[in-house]
Design an enzyme around this catalytic site. Sequence first.
Site, PDB file in Angstrom:
ATOM      1  N   ASP A 127       0.774   6.190  -3.537  1.00  0.00           N
ATOM      2  CA  ASP A 127      -0.542   6.484  -2.969  1.00  0.00           C
ATOM      3  C   ASP A 127      -0.683   8.004  -2.906  1.00  0.00           C
ATOM      4  O   ASP A 127      -0.113   8.657  -2.032  1.00  0.00           O
ATOM      5  CB  ASP A 127      -0.636   5.857  -1.576  1.00  0.00           C
ATOM      6  CG  ASP A 127      -1.993   6.090  -0.919  1.00  0.00           C
ATOM      7  OD1 ASP A 127      -2.811   6.857  -1.470  1.00  0.00           O
ATOM      8  OD2 ASP A 127      -2.233   5.522   0.168  1.00  0.00           O
ATOM      9  N   GLU A 140       3.547   3.353   3.426  1.00  0.00           N
ATOM     10  CA  GLU A 140       3.100   2.989   4.774  1.00  0.00           C
ATOM     11  C   GLU A 140       3.898   1.802   5.315  1.00  0.00           C
ATOM     12  O   GLU A 140       3.348   0.796   5.745  1.00  0.00           O
ATOM     13  CB  GLU A 140       1.600   2.672   4.802  1.00  0.00           C
ATOM     14  CG  GLU A 140       0.719   3.900   4.892  1.00  0.00           C
ATOM     15  CD  GLU A 140      -0.667   3.585   5.420  1.00  0.00           C
ATOM     16  OE1 GLU A 140      -0.799   3.415   6.650  1.00  0.00           O
ATOM     17  OE2 GLU A 140      -1.607   3.520   4.618  1.00  0.00           O
ATOM     18  N   ASN A 159       0.818   0.056  -1.403  1.00  0.00           N
ATOM     19  CA  ASN A 159       0.673   0.501  -0.020  1.00  0.00           C
ATOM     20  C   ASN A 159       0.436  -0.740   0.829  1.00  0.00           C
ATOM     21  O   ASN A 159      -0.622  -1.367   0.746  1.00  0.00           O
ATOM     22  CB  ASN A 159      -0.500   1.477   0.108  1.00  0.00           C
ATOM     23  CG  ASN A 159      -0.650   2.029   1.520  1.00  0.00           C
ATOM     24  OD1 ASN A 159      -0.484   1.317   2.506  1.00  0.00           O
ATOM     25  ND2 ASN A 159      -0.979   3.303   1.631  1.00  0.00           N
ATOM     26  N   ASP A 204      -5.016  -3.263   2.782  1.00  0.00           N
ATOM     27  CA  ASP A 204      -6.282  -2.730   2.299  1.00  0.00           C
ATOM     28  C   ASP A 204      -6.135  -2.112   0.904  1.00  0.00           C
ATOM     29  O   ASP A 204      -7.105  -1.680   0.298  1.00  0.00           O
ATOM     30  CB  ASP A 204      -6.860  -1.700   3.284  1.00  0.00           C
ATOM     31  CG  ASP A 204      -5.879  -0.593   3.624  1.00  0.00           C
ATOM     32  OD1 ASP A 204      -4.664  -0.784   3.392  1.00  0.00           O
ATOM     33  OD2 ASP A 204      -6.315   0.455   4.125  1.00  0.00           O
ATOM     34  N   HIS A 205      -4.899  -2.083   0.407  1.00  0.00           N
ATOM     35  CA  HIS A 205      -4.626  -1.657  -0.962  1.00  0.00           C
ATOM     36  C   HIS A 205      -4.218  -2.865  -1.784  1.00  0.00           C
ATOM     37  O   HIS A 205      -3.818  -3.900  -1.244  1.00  0.00           O
ATOM     38  CB  HIS A 205      -3.484  -0.634  -0.998  1.00  0.00           C
ATOM     39  CG  HIS A 205      -3.817   0.682  -0.377  1.00  0.00           C
ATOM     40  ND1 HIS A 205      -3.941   1.860  -1.087  1.00  0.00           N
ATOM     41  CD2 HIS A 205      -4.035   1.025   0.927  1.00  0.00           C
ATOM     42  CE1 HIS A 205      -4.217   2.853  -0.271  1.00  0.00           C
ATOM     43  NE2 HIS A 205      -4.278   2.373   0.962  1.00  0.00           N
ATOM     44  N   ASN A 244      -3.601   9.601  -2.507  1.00  0.00           N
ATOM     45  CA  ASN A 244      -4.735   9.983  -1.660  1.00  0.00           C
ATOM     46  C   ASN A 244      -5.636  11.018  -2.317  1.00  0.00           C
ATOM     47  O   ASN A 244      -6.055  11.996  -1.697  1.00  0.00           O
ATOM     48  CB  ASN A 244      -4.231  10.495  -0.308  1.00  0.00           C
ATOM     49  CG  ASN A 244      -4.145   9.387   0.729  1.00  0.00           C
ATOM     50  OD1 ASN A 244      -5.090   8.626   0.911  1.00  0.00           O
ATOM     51  ND2 ASN A 244      -3.007   9.281   1.380  1.00  0.00           N
ATOM     52  N   TYR A 298       3.979   9.291  -1.252  1.00  0.00           N
ATOM     53  CA  TYR A 298       2.898   8.925  -0.338  1.00  0.00           C
ATOM     54  C   TYR A 298       2.291  10.235   0.156  1.00  0.00           C
ATOM     55  O   TYR A 298       2.778  10.836   1.111  1.00  0.00           O
ATOM     56  CB  TYR A 298       3.444   8.080   0.808  1.00  0.00           C
ATOM     57  CG  TYR A 298       2.400   7.693   1.839  1.00  0.00           C
ATOM     58  CD1 TYR A 298       1.120   7.344   1.452  1.00  0.00           C
ATOM     59  CD2 TYR A 298       2.708   7.669   3.191  1.00  0.00           C
ATOM     60  CE1 TYR A 298       0.159   6.989   2.381  1.00  0.00           C
ATOM     61  CE2 TYR A 298       1.764   7.311   4.140  1.00  0.00           C
ATOM     62  CZ  TYR A 298       0.491   6.974   3.727  1.00  0.00           C
ATOM     63  OH  TYR A 298      -0.461   6.630   4.660  1.00  0.00           O
TER      64      TYR A 298
END
Length: 503
Positions: A200, A42, A7, A302-303, A202, A155
């Site tokens: 991802d 993303e 991501n 941030d991943h 989530n 995603y």
Amino acid sequence: MRIVTYNVADLREWEKQAKWKEDQTMAERLERLRGDIVCLQETHVQQKDVPRSTACPPGWHSFWSFCPQKVKGSSIHGSAVFVKEDVVVPVKAEEGLTEAKALSSLKKANSTATTADLIGGYAQDLQLRGDPNSFESEGRTIVLELGNIILFACYAPFEGISNGPKKAEKLTKKLDYFDTLEARIRIARAAGKEVIVLGDLNAHASTDDSHNAAFRAKQEGAPFMSHPPRRWLQSLVGPNGLLIDSTRHFHPGSKMFSCWGDKVTTRKLDTMGNRVDYILTSPGLQPWLKDGGIQHHMLGSDHAPVFLDLHEQIEIDGVKVKLWDVLNPGRRMTNPSPPPPALAATHWTQFAPEVNGRSTSNGFFAAFRPITASTSRKSSASTTTSTVNASRSSSSAQSGKKSSSGASSSSTSTSLARSSSSSLKTNTSSPSVKGKKRSRNDEMLDLTVDTDDEEVQVASGSSAPQVKRKGAGRVSSQMKKSKTGSLASTQEGEKKTKRNKTA
């Protein structure tokens, strides 16, 4: 072979961060990840904003799914998959989890496409809580057929942490996404296909995947793993689940995080993180698993990237089986690469060559469309043999029940060495998921972010960056002058000869 999911939290911003900025081309960035199949989430871009150098790196084919929605002028969501063409060229590629989305996106790429060009295996009568278009229109899923393996690059939607007014709506969308994904996994497995699900998601598969599981449980007023998305993922990769958590397979019982909410500073690997990025495989692929993990020290998002390495060759019942043959049925390494499916970025009309100064992307020249991989392979599909095939294992007989991963691994692995994978269509029932009613499904597989977040450094490989040739116009101009001068001298010589003859 290495598979990577990452991501990037906005592709254009990621390219500006740290080491990624030093790499001048997308090909160099992919080489730094050392992946043969690289799945990004993303991306936050629209098709018109993706340059050829990014969409078509030398030696790679890419497949994209875009989200038209924007927040404060910026695109959101979106995903892409890059595949090294000398490792595998997908037989088919499609966007989305439903037949309607897959067919509509394929027709945009190739107006003559039909359902025969689809991968297939859709749950036609899955009873969802909401509208599937709520997640299908957000650029969340790319599906590739790689020989006998179906790869789902995902995603998943994020329902949010705080109890906002739209939390229930987002949770419904997320659960619908998971139910639709699980239905396709079950149908693929019932048809004898192996499956890889990555991206991802989530969600967390266990309490070890979150640094603040206890706090979240207190906040939600219920056990941490009772939350529906977490319960779904835990069941999917549990002891009798459909899939194997490949990263956990190599690191049992340890705290592992792939997301920290911090793009730049040093990450505390054992605290303040969450694992929401997964690579899941069907039990039949277990003998191929070589290594897996999280590349914690690769900053820029941030991943962190998550990787899975597969053996190039294994031995099953005394028979040596090459991964190349599994991924590329009927294709020899010495053969030229076949054209990619219509969904590949190389077919985008914005990259169409010009003929006599006019773009081939519209008007009369639009007729000169490149052939698609699915079309080029139809003639050889019936004679193509492979080391893998659809083994009619206990999963199709049990319909909705989840089979033992050990038994599935044994039976499917044996079939990898003995069977062939030719085109066929089989009627099976669409299994029920989570107690929802589903009718029989006659269509089977053709075997020929919201900025969404739930809260090993590798060496750079060699690459061949594109070189901008300076002075090309000057050379061309000089050649033109040379030709003009040569022509003038020739004409002068002819005039002198004519005058001499006259004299």
